[in-house]
Design an enzyme around this catalytic site. Structure first.
Site, PDB file in Angstrom:
ATOM      1  N   GLY A  11       0.799  -1.224   0.000  1.00  0.00           N
ATOM      2  CA  GLY A  11       0.000   0.000   0.000  1.00  0.00           C
ATOM      3  C   GLY A  11       0.831   1.273   0.000  1.00  0.00           C
ATOM      4  CG  LEU A  12       0.625   5.983   1.630  1.00  0.00           C
ATOM      5  CD1 LEU A  12       0.894   6.661   0.285  1.00  0.00           C
ATOM      6  CD2 LEU A  12      -0.321   6.839   2.475  1.00  0.00           C
ATOM      7  NE  ARG A  34      -0.407  -6.632  10.458  1.00  0.00           N
ATOM      8  CZ  ARG A  34      -1.676  -6.510  10.754  1.00  0.00           C
ATOM      9  NH1 ARG A  34      -2.064  -6.531  12.009  1.00  0.00           N
ATOM     10  NH2 ARG A  34      -2.579  -6.355   9.807  1.00  0.00           N
ATOM     11  CB  VAL A  42       2.460  -0.085  15.426  1.00  0.00           C
ATOM     12  CG1 VAL A  42       3.298   0.224  14.190  1.00  0.00           C
ATOM     13  CG2 VAL A  42       1.013  -0.372  15.045  1.00  0.00           C
ATOM     14  CE1 TYR A  48      -8.359   4.315   8.739  1.00  0.00           C
ATOM     15  CE2 TYR A  48      -9.842   6.053   8.020  1.00  0.00           C
ATOM     16  CZ  TYR A  48      -8.620   5.418   7.952  1.00  0.00           C
ATOM     17  OH  TYR A  48      -7.653   5.895   7.112  1.00  0.00           O
TER      18      TYR A  48
HETATM   19  P1  NDP Z   1      -3.206  -0.925   3.594  1.00  0.00           P
HETATM   20  O1  NDP Z   1      -4.259  -1.694   4.311  1.00  0.00           O
HETATM   21  O2  NDP Z   1      -2.969  -1.185   2.160  1.00  0.00           O
HETATM   22  O3  NDP Z   1      -1.803  -1.070   4.385  1.00  0.00           O
HETATM   23  C1  NDP Z   1      -1.758  -0.931   5.778  1.00  0.00           C
HETATM   24  C2  NDP Z   1      -0.395  -1.310   6.264  1.00  0.00           C
HETATM   25  O4  NDP Z   1      -0.381  -1.221   7.701  1.00  0.00           O
HETATM   26  C3  NDP Z   1      -0.010  -2.759   5.925  1.00  0.00           C
HETATM   27  O5  NDP Z   1       1.360  -2.837   5.655  1.00  0.00           O
HETATM   28  C4  NDP Z   1      -0.352  -3.484   7.216  1.00  0.00           C
HETATM   29  O6  NDP Z   1       0.367  -4.698   7.382  1.00  0.00           O
HETATM   30  C5  NDP Z   1       0.108  -2.450   8.203  1.00  0.00           C
HETATM   31  N1  NDP Z   1      -0.340  -2.737   9.574  1.00  0.00           N
HETATM   32  C6  NDP Z   1      -1.579  -2.973  10.017  1.00  0.00           C
HETATM   33  N2  NDP Z   1      -1.549  -3.255  11.327  1.00  0.00           N
HETATM   34  C7  NDP Z   1      -0.253  -3.191  11.722  1.00  0.00           C
HETATM   35  C8  NDP Z   1       0.420  -3.391  12.939  1.00  0.00           C
HETATM   36  N3  NDP Z   1      -0.223  -3.742  14.064  1.00  0.00           N
HETATM   37  N4  NDP Z   1       1.758  -3.227  12.984  1.00  0.00           N
HETATM   38  C9  NDP Z   1       2.442  -2.880  11.862  1.00  0.00           C
HETATM   39  N5  NDP Z   1       1.867  -2.718  10.657  1.00  0.00           N
HETATM   40  C10 NDP Z   1       0.531  -2.867  10.588  1.00  0.00           C
HETATM   41  O7  NDP Z   1      -3.590   0.609   3.841  1.00  0.00           O
HETATM   42  P2  NDP Z   1      -3.201   1.938   3.012  1.00  0.00           P
HETATM   43  O8  NDP Z   1      -1.874   1.779   2.412  1.00  0.00           O
HETATM   44  O9  NDP Z   1      -4.356   2.315   2.201  1.00  0.00           O
HETATM   45  O10 NDP Z   1      -3.133   2.992   4.222  1.00  0.00           O
HETATM   46  C11 NDP Z   1      -1.944   3.628   4.618  1.00  0.00           C
HETATM   47  C12 NDP Z   1      -2.310   4.796   5.494  1.00  0.00           C
HETATM   48  O11 NDP Z   1      -3.122   5.730   4.766  1.00  0.00           O
HETATM   49  C13 NDP Z   1      -3.105   4.426   6.720  1.00  0.00           C
HETATM   50  O12 NDP Z   1      -2.675   5.191   7.836  1.00  0.00           O
HETATM   51  C14 NDP Z   1      -4.528   4.799   6.350  1.00  0.00           C
HETATM   52  O13 NDP Z   1      -5.317   5.066   7.487  1.00  0.00           O
HETATM   53  C15 NDP Z   1      -4.276   6.042   5.527  1.00  0.00           C
HETATM   54  N6  NDP Z   1      -5.361   6.380   4.622  1.00  0.00           N
HETATM   55  C16 NDP Z   1      -5.756   5.514   3.643  1.00  0.00           C
HETATM   56  C17 NDP Z   1      -6.779   5.851   2.784  1.00  0.00           C
HETATM   57  C18 NDP Z   1      -7.217   4.940   1.680  1.00  0.00           C
HETATM   58  O14 NDP Z   1      -8.130   5.284   0.929  1.00  0.00           O
HETATM   59  N7  NDP Z   1      -6.614   3.758   1.507  1.00  0.00           N
HETATM   60  C19 NDP Z   1      -7.485   7.144   2.892  1.00  0.00           C
HETATM   61  C20 NDP Z   1      -6.994   7.991   3.957  1.00  0.00           C
HETATM   62  C21 NDP Z   1      -5.980   7.600   4.797  1.00  0.00           C
HETATM   63  P3  NDP Z   1      -0.253  -6.137   6.933  1.00  0.00           P
HETATM   64  O15 NDP Z   1       0.059  -6.284   5.469  1.00  0.00           O
HETATM   65  O16 NDP Z   1       0.483  -7.093   7.796  1.00  0.00           O
HETATM   66  O17 NDP Z   1      -1.727  -6.085   7.191  1.00  0.00           O
END
Ligand code: NDP
Length: 301
Positions: free
Chosen positions: A26-27, A47, A74, A207
């Site tokens: 993702g991002l 993680r 985290v 959220y």
């Molecule tokens: P994704 O779900 O694609 O990625 C989320 C990431 O966070 C993954 O790498 C996931 O790991 C990781 N993660 C989740 N829980 C934990 C944990 N306990 N410890 C460490 N890592 C963890 O989300 P996005 O890339 O879309 O989101 C990135 C950010 O952008 C977030 O903060 C989100 O809130 C924000 N955002 C996103 C929007 C959207 O439209 N997508 C809009 C506005 C904000 P794993 O692969 O193991 O699950």
């Protein structure tokens, strides 16, 4: 706030170290990729070590050798402390922290609310606190913390008078204990089935609350960091990347019964990462702190 590949104001080098949480996909992944392309030393964290190493190998296959991997959950303080010890041993500290990891659940179940707050708010806070002593604030550019947040967590979107009064933007006395007590009350309201009648987030999902508390924490942290010596600044800001074409957004679309083609404005993670990178790499002069950014400009909390 425009990102420019040819920005001549570049102040960083390969000795500039950035850690990005939740960056196996993702991002977060695209932030790591973009920073590595800019020549910074970048720490990809995940993680799940297997997912993290796969992401690392993909980046290395692109020739991005300045990317390193370390496990990080985290929500697990022990894991966060291990990352801190490794950053100290490997680099003697670091310069930029990007708190990106988050989950989004689609229920009003207590366990989901708890996990969401533990990850998106308490988790980001734990990482910030544990890694804080390693931030190289005395470097010429100062140290930077970027919280990847959401406009869903803007205080002005909440109808709940308790929240409005406790977390209000001009509250002089706002501190972490108050934010935590509001978070605890929210979880209690979910547990007792009172979240809706208490006027929590408009869309009813945890959220928004998690990002509300994260944004409040940014304001509190920025306030306390204003006392840093002038030559050792640490800047902290929130940024909403807007709708991104990632697994998180896919979960939302599924919940709403939509597919990607029915949604306008979904932007690729690679494109969106440029705004986050831009905020992280702005020049020191006039660097903002305690602000909320989206679409390249500051907006009110
Ligand atoms: P994704 O779900 O694609 O990625 C989320 C990431 O966070 C993954 O790498 C996931 O790991 C990781 N993660 C989740 N829980 C934990 C944990 N306990 N410890 C460490 N890592 C963890 O989300 P996005 O890339 O879309 O989101 C990135 C950010 O952008 C977030 O903060 C989100 O809130 C924000 N955002 C996103 C929007 C959207 O439209 N997508 C809009 C506005 C904000 P794993 O692969 O193991 O699950």
């Amino acid at each position: 706030m425009v990102y420019d590949d040819d920005d001549t104001r570049s102040w960083w080098s390969k000795d500039t170290v950035v850690a990005v949480t939740g960056s196996n996909k993702g991002l977060g992944y695209e932030i790591v990729r973009g920073l590595a392309k800019q020549g910074l030393t970048t720490v990809l964290t995940a993680r799940d070590p297997a997912r993290g190493l796969t992401a690392l190998q993909t980046l290395q296959a692109e020739g991005l050798d300045s990317v390193h991997f370390h496990q990080l959950d985290v929500t697990d303080t022990d894991s966060v402390k291990k990352l801190a010890a490794w950053l100290q041993k490997e680099f003697g500290g670091f310069d930029i922290l990007i708190n990106n990891a988050a989950v989004q659940k689609f229920s009003q179940v207590y366990e989901d609310a708890q996990e969401t707050l533990e990850t998106n708010y308490f988790g980001a806070k734990t990482v910030t606190k544990e890694l804080f002593p390693l931030l190289r604030s005395a470097s010429p550019a100062g140290a930077r913390i970027v919280m990847v947040s959401s406009q869903n967590g803007l205080l002005r979107r909440f109808e709940n008078n308790y929240v409005k009064s406790k977390l209000r933007v001009d509250a002089q006395q706002l501190n972490e204990d108050i934010i935590d007590s509001v978070a605890t009350k929210y979880l209690e309201d979910v547990k007792t089935g009172r979240a809706n009648e208490e006027g929590w987030a408009p869309n009813g999902y945890q959220y928004s609350e998690s990002k509300l508390f994260l944004n409040a924490y940014v304001r509190v942290l920025a306030g306390s960091l204003r006392n840093q010596p002038k030559d050792c600044p640490i800047f902290v800001n929130s940024i909403c990347p807007g709708p991104i074409d990632t697994d998180m957004a896919a979960g939302y679309l599924k919940k709403m019964g939509l597919d990607r083609t029915q949604v306008r404005g979904l932007v690729s993670a690679e494109e969106v990462s440029k705004a986050v990178i831009s905020l992280a790499l702005l020049p020191r002069d006039g660097y903002p702190t305690g602000k909320f950014f989206t679409d390249g400009h500051e907006i009110a909390f």
